[in-house]
Design an enzyme around this catalytic site. Structure first.
Site, mmCIF file in Angstrom:
data_model
loop_
_atom_site.group_PDB
_atom_site.id
_atom_site.type_symbol
_atom_site.label_atom_id
_atom_site.label_comp_id
_atom_site.label_asym_id
_atom_site.label_seq_id
_atom_site.Cartn_x
_atom_site.Cartn_y
_atom_site.Cartn_z
ATOM 1 N N LYS A 89 0.855 -1.306 -0.015
ATOM 2 C CA LYS A 89 -0.005 -0.028 -0.010
ATOM 3 C C LYS A 89 0.806 1.204 -0.049
ATOM 4 C CE LYS A 89 -2.380 -1.099 3.720
ATOM 5 N NZ LYS A 89 -1.882 -2.279 3.866
ATOM 6 N N ARG B 5 -9.418 2.699 9.321
ATOM 7 C CA ARG B 5 -9.179 1.486 9.721
ATOM 8 C C ARG B 5 -10.308 0.474 10.135
ATOM 9 N NH1 ARG B 5 -3.672 -0.150 10.811
ATOM 10 N NH2 ARG B 5 -3.246 1.894 10.566
ATOM 11 N N ARG C 204 11.592 -10.884 4.739
ATOM 12 C CA ARG C 204 12.349 -9.633 4.955
ATOM 13 C C ARG C 204 13.626 -9.883 5.759
ATOM 14 N NH1 ARG C 204 7.828 -5.168 4.752
ATOM 15 N NH2 ARG C 204 7.579 -5.807 6.849
ATOM 16 N N ARG D 101 -1.332 -10.436 12.642
ATOM 17 C CA ARG D 101 -1.437 -9.145 11.908
ATOM 18 C C ARG D 101 -2.787 -9.204 10.728
ATOM 19 N NH1 ARG D 101 3.872 -6.892 9.790
ATOM 20 N NH2 ARG D 101 2.568 -5.361 8.978
#
Length: 219
Positions: free
Chosen positions: A13, A88, A127, A172
């Site tokens: 995003k 949100r 990552r 998450r």
């Protein structure tokens, strides 16, 4: 254009928001930037947010909404904006609608970046960050270091952040599904949602998004 950008963590995003805002000549308004700016400038809303954060509590919706409204009222947002990370949840979406309606304007589109859950986990859990310089970022699949565990740039040790672990990413995602994803149905009822695949090259996703926002729903 007045656009809300939604999608799960790892959908890209932030990256797409920057490119789209530039292409559309509208400001990119992210929740993170709003918080940092208000806190650093010592605004009343910033002080309230910092007090909640320092106490380890979530910042209430009304504080976040106040920051967003102040930002949307700035001159550079007169002809549109791209919201990233706000709203949100459905209550924030309702408050946003009420605020825009009071100003006699409305959203033009809600861009939904769609990414399979397994791909989200792969993107984030893969990552690796350099301990010497956090701006040196690698990925075990998409941009691996030449020598495993060693930064190509400075030779520092690469590590996986705690919040990038698969377990944390899946938590998450659960929060996203329960709290944020319902706003997609909320906006679908208004005919605002445009869903595109966020897979592939960054430039391809940006073009897909631009085509969709121009009305090519088959993009």
């Amino acid at each position: 254009m007045r656009i809300v950008l939604v999608g799960p963590p790892g959908a890209g995003k932030g990256t797409q928001a920057a490119y789209l805002a530039e292409n559309l000549s509208i400001p990119h308004i992210s929740t993170g930037d709003l918080f940092r700016a208000n806190i650093s400038q010592g605004t009343e809303l910033g002080k309230q947010a910092k007090a909640y954060m320092d106490a380890g509590n979530l910042v209430p919706d009304e504080v976040t909404i106040g920051m967003a409204k102040d930002r949307m009222d700035q001159p550079d947002a007169a002809n549109g904006f791209l919201l990233d990370g706000f709203p949100r949840n459905v209550s924030q979406a309702e408050a946003l609608d009420a605020s825009l309606n009071a100003d006699g304007v409305k959203l033009d589109a809600v861009l939904d970046l769609e990414v399979p859950e397994d791909e989200v986990v792969k993107r984030i859990a893969g990552r690796r960050i350099c301990k010497n310089d956090s701006s040196h970022v690698f990925h075990v699949t998409y941009s691996p270091a030449q020598q495993e565990g060693v930064c190509d740039t400075c030779g520092g040790e690469l590590y996986q952040r705690g919040d990038d672990s698969e377990e944390t990413v899946r938590r998450r995602l659960e929060v996203y599904h329960s709290e944020t994803e319902p706003i997609i149905d909320y906006y679908k009822a208004q005919g605002l949602v445009v869903t595109i695949s966020a897979l592939g090259k960054v430039s391809d996703v940006t073009q897909r998004a631009m085509d969709a926002l121009k009305g090519d729903r088959a993009a």
